[in-house]
Write a protein that holds these residues in place. Structure first.
Motif, PDB file in Angstrom:
ATOM      1  N   LYS A  30       0.653  -1.270  -0.182  1.00 32.04           N
ATOM      2  CA  LYS A  30      -0.049  -0.187   0.008  1.00 32.04           C
ATOM      3  C   LYS A  30       0.739   1.364  -0.078  1.00 32.04           C
ATOM      4  O   LYS A  30       0.489   2.378  -0.024  1.00 32.04           O
ATOM      5  N   GLY A  31       2.091   1.220  -0.043  1.00 30.68           N
ATOM      6  CA  GLY A  31       3.127   2.152  -0.039  1.00 30.68           C
ATOM      7  C   GLY A  31       3.418   3.083   1.511  1.00 30.68           C
ATOM      8  O   GLY A  31       4.080   4.016   1.559  1.00 30.68           O
ATOM      9  N   LEU A  32       3.032   2.180   2.618  1.00 27.48           N
ATOM     10  CA  LEU A  32       3.242   2.759   4.038  1.00 27.48           C
ATOM     11  C   LEU A  32       4.639   2.845   4.221  1.00 27.48           C
ATOM     12  O   LEU A  32       5.547   1.868   3.678  1.00 27.48           O
ATOM     13  N   THR A  33       5.250   3.706   4.908  1.00 27.45           N
ATOM     14  CA  THR A  33       6.806   3.735   5.018  1.00 27.45           C
ATOM     15  C   THR A  33       7.011   2.589   6.059  1.00 27.45           C
ATOM     16  O   THR A  33       6.417   2.099   6.643  1.00 27.45           O
ATOM     17  N   GLN A  34       8.691   2.487   5.950  1.00 30.68           N
ATOM     18  CA  GLN A  34       9.028   1.561   6.972  1.00 30.68           C
ATOM     19  C   GLN A  34       8.946   1.594   8.535  1.00 30.68           C
ATOM     20  O   GLN A  34       8.485   0.741   8.907  1.00 30.68           O
ATOM     21  N   ARG A  35       8.790   2.783   8.975  1.00 32.62           N
ATOM     22  CA  ARG A  35       8.490   3.178  10.155  1.00 32.62           C
ATOM     23  C   ARG A  35       7.158   2.850  10.506  1.00 32.62           C
ATOM     24  O   ARG A  35       6.881   2.276  11.679  1.00 32.62           O
ATOM     25  N   THR A  36       6.230   3.016   9.523  1.00 33.46           N
ATOM     26  CA  THR A  36       4.761   2.872   9.883  1.00 33.46           C
ATOM     27  C   THR A  36       4.555   1.351   9.884  1.00 33.46           C
ATOM     28  O   THR A  36       3.846   0.852  10.958  1.00 33.46           O
ATOM     29  N   VAL A  37       5.163   0.761   9.216  1.00 31.74           N
ATOM     30  CA  VAL A  37       4.860  -0.916   9.079  1.00 31.74           C
ATOM     31  C   VAL A  37       5.571  -1.579  10.191  1.00 31.74           C
ATOM     32  O   VAL A  37       4.835  -2.302  10.901  1.00 31.74           O
TER      33      VAL A  37
END
Length: 505
Positions: free
Chosen positions: A410-417
């Motif tokens: 979905k394109g979420l950032t590494q930090r968010t994941v």
């Protein structure tokens, strides 16, 4: 949930009854509490024996005497020791000493273990990952008494000798700088060009900082100061925001920076006025006030999604306040180290405090911390391995799940994941380990307390077993058993809080 808690508590009570009964019978038949009197040459030996028999109800068989002990326990009375001392008083002193040691060591071990385990999972099969694995298993395999002896020799005796003239030799300075560079290079990763740049910059920065500290003899009279505090506070604001909310969340960044600026502005008033003549209740009150004020700043900047903003502000405020308190502690370091009781040997090897030291809140705090350093490190080194390996394995398992791949697609950032999706679910098995370890660490501090001379729960247990003194042994067993039951219940409740799919019913 209420019915679940009630059912678990009822089942736990029956388990504790059975366990305490078995422990009581085994301990009662393991030795003779009259042995010292029987070997005595006192002319009134028989009278002393009769008095102890009456005092401890030794004329009643153990399987019946247990119920007398249980009846007193329901009244909050753990009985009398062989030496005619109230066990309640012995237990109060012992549990205070042990919980002071175990709480700090456990919290630090959990924090360090989680951080290192997460970084190791994100850098799987890298040099950092292999190094952490090697060090973790090395510490896990070392016997605690041997670690304690090494810490006394190299962490206290030689460090105290070095503090007489705290100058870092050039070979040691170069070695520390290279190790720091290699560490940061392995953590940050990337291409070889990027790694070499990180290696060079971090090694030079570490060497420069340590060189300045050594040249100015900072270790003899340490301090932070307003300039370093300001740099660290701003850096903490950016770092905490990057982890908690992401730097794109401007509201969180502004709230963290506002909290940091407020802490910098309050540095001189706090050091000069607020923290002078302070006592523990006021210190704790200021800590609570720090959380409330930081939370209010986060709430004011919050907007629609206030949670990450408030957390960023609170973490920043607490850490900046901690730096101010640390600076105040440092201002009394020279006075403490050169006092007549310490005599230039500040890192203690035995005991929980320096006898007859005196001093204000800050001097007493330094004394407590210097006595805590070695036993805390010993416990951390043993616990660190399990927390690191479990957190690494748990996060790696979660990162291979379908919903993590979907989040990345979905394109979420590494930090968010990592922070919002993976880390929360990875905590579930770690919660189980922590719950089991709390009771084990309280009971397992026996060797640590014996080596470092702490009169805590472990000492109470060992001394009771040595003379077949039932009441102190049972007090130890009841406390550790109750802690194990309590934290396992808390772990069950945390499962439901961490994963909504788990229902407590």
């Amino acid at each position: 949930m209420a019915s679940f808690i009630v059912r678990r508590l009822i089942a736990s009570i029956f388990v504790l009854f059975a366990a305490t009964y078995l422990m009581y019978i085994l301990t009662a038949y393991s030795g003779d509490p009259l042995e010292d009197l029987k070997q005595s040459n006192s002319p009134n030996k028989q009278a002393l024996i009769d008095a102890r028999i009456k005092l401890l109800d030794l004329d009643i068989p153990p399987f019946l005497r247990y119920f007398l002990w249980l009846g007193r326990l329901f009244q909050g009375n753990f009985g009398i020791s062989v030496q005619n001392q109230p066990v309640n008083a012995l237990l109060q002193n012992a549990i205070t000493s042990t919980l002071t040691l175990v709480t700090i060591a456990t919290v630090l071990a959990i924090i360090l273990g989680l951080i290192v385990g997460i970084v190791s999972a994100l850098r799987q099969y890298s040099g950092f990952d292999y190094s952490v694995t090697l060090v973790a298993f090395l510490f896990f395999s070392l016997p605690i008494f041997w670690v304690a002896v090494l810490l006394k020799q190299y962490g206290a005796i030689q460090i105290n000798d070095w503090l007489d003239d705290p100058v870092i030799p050039l070979p040691a300075l170069l070695l520390i700088s290279v190790v720091a560079g290699l560490l940061w290079m392995s953590i940050i990763g990337g291409s070889w060009k990027r790694r070499l740049i990180v290696l060079g910059v971090s090694a030079v920065a570490t060497g420069a900082v340590l060189g300045v500290l050594s040249a100015t003899r900072w270790f003899a009279d340490p301090s932070i100061g307003i300039v370093v505090l300001a740099i660290l506070a701003i850096g903490l604001a950016f770092g905490i925001t990057a982890i908690v909310a992401g730097l794109k969340n401007r509201r969180a960044l502004y709230a963290a920076l506002a909290t940091a600026v407020l802490g910098i502005a309050l540095y001189y008033p706090a050091v000069s006025f607020f923290l002078n003549g302070i006592e523990l209740p006021l210190f704790l009150g200021l800590a609570v006030l720090t959380v409330l004020v930081s939370g209010a700043i986060g709430f004011a900047f919050g907007g629609a999604d206030r949670g990450p903003v408030i957390r960023s502000a609170i973490f920043t405020g607490v850490l900046v306040a901690g730096l101010i308190a640390l600076d105040k502690y440092m201002s009394y370091w020279a006075a403490y180290a050169n006092s007549s009781r310490v005599r230039g040997r500040p890192i203690a090897t035995v005991g929980a405090q320096t006898p007859g030291l005196g001093g204000n809140f800050w001097v007493q705090g330094i004394d407590l911390y210097t006595h805590l350093i070695l036993p805390t490190i010993a416990i951390i080194l043993i616990s660190f391995a399990s927390y690191t390996r479990y957190s690494r394995a748990s996060l790696l398992e979660v990162l291979n799940q379908d919903y993590i791949r979907t989040a990345r697609a979905k394109g979420l950032t590494q930090r968010t994941v990592i922070v919002r999706h993976a880390f929360r679910n990875a905590l579930i098995p770690i919660t189980t380990i922590i719950a089991f370890d709390v009771g084990a660490i309280v009971g397992g501090a026996v060797v640590t307390e014996t080596v470092f001379g702490w009169t805590g729960m472990g000492r109470l247990f060992v001394d009771g077993l040595r003379v077949a003194d039932l009441n102190p042994v049972m007090a130890f067993f009841v406390v550790t058993g109750a802690l194990a039951v309590l934290f396992n219940l808390i772990a069950d409740l945390l499962y439901a809080a961490l994963d909504p799919r788990i229902k407590v019913s």
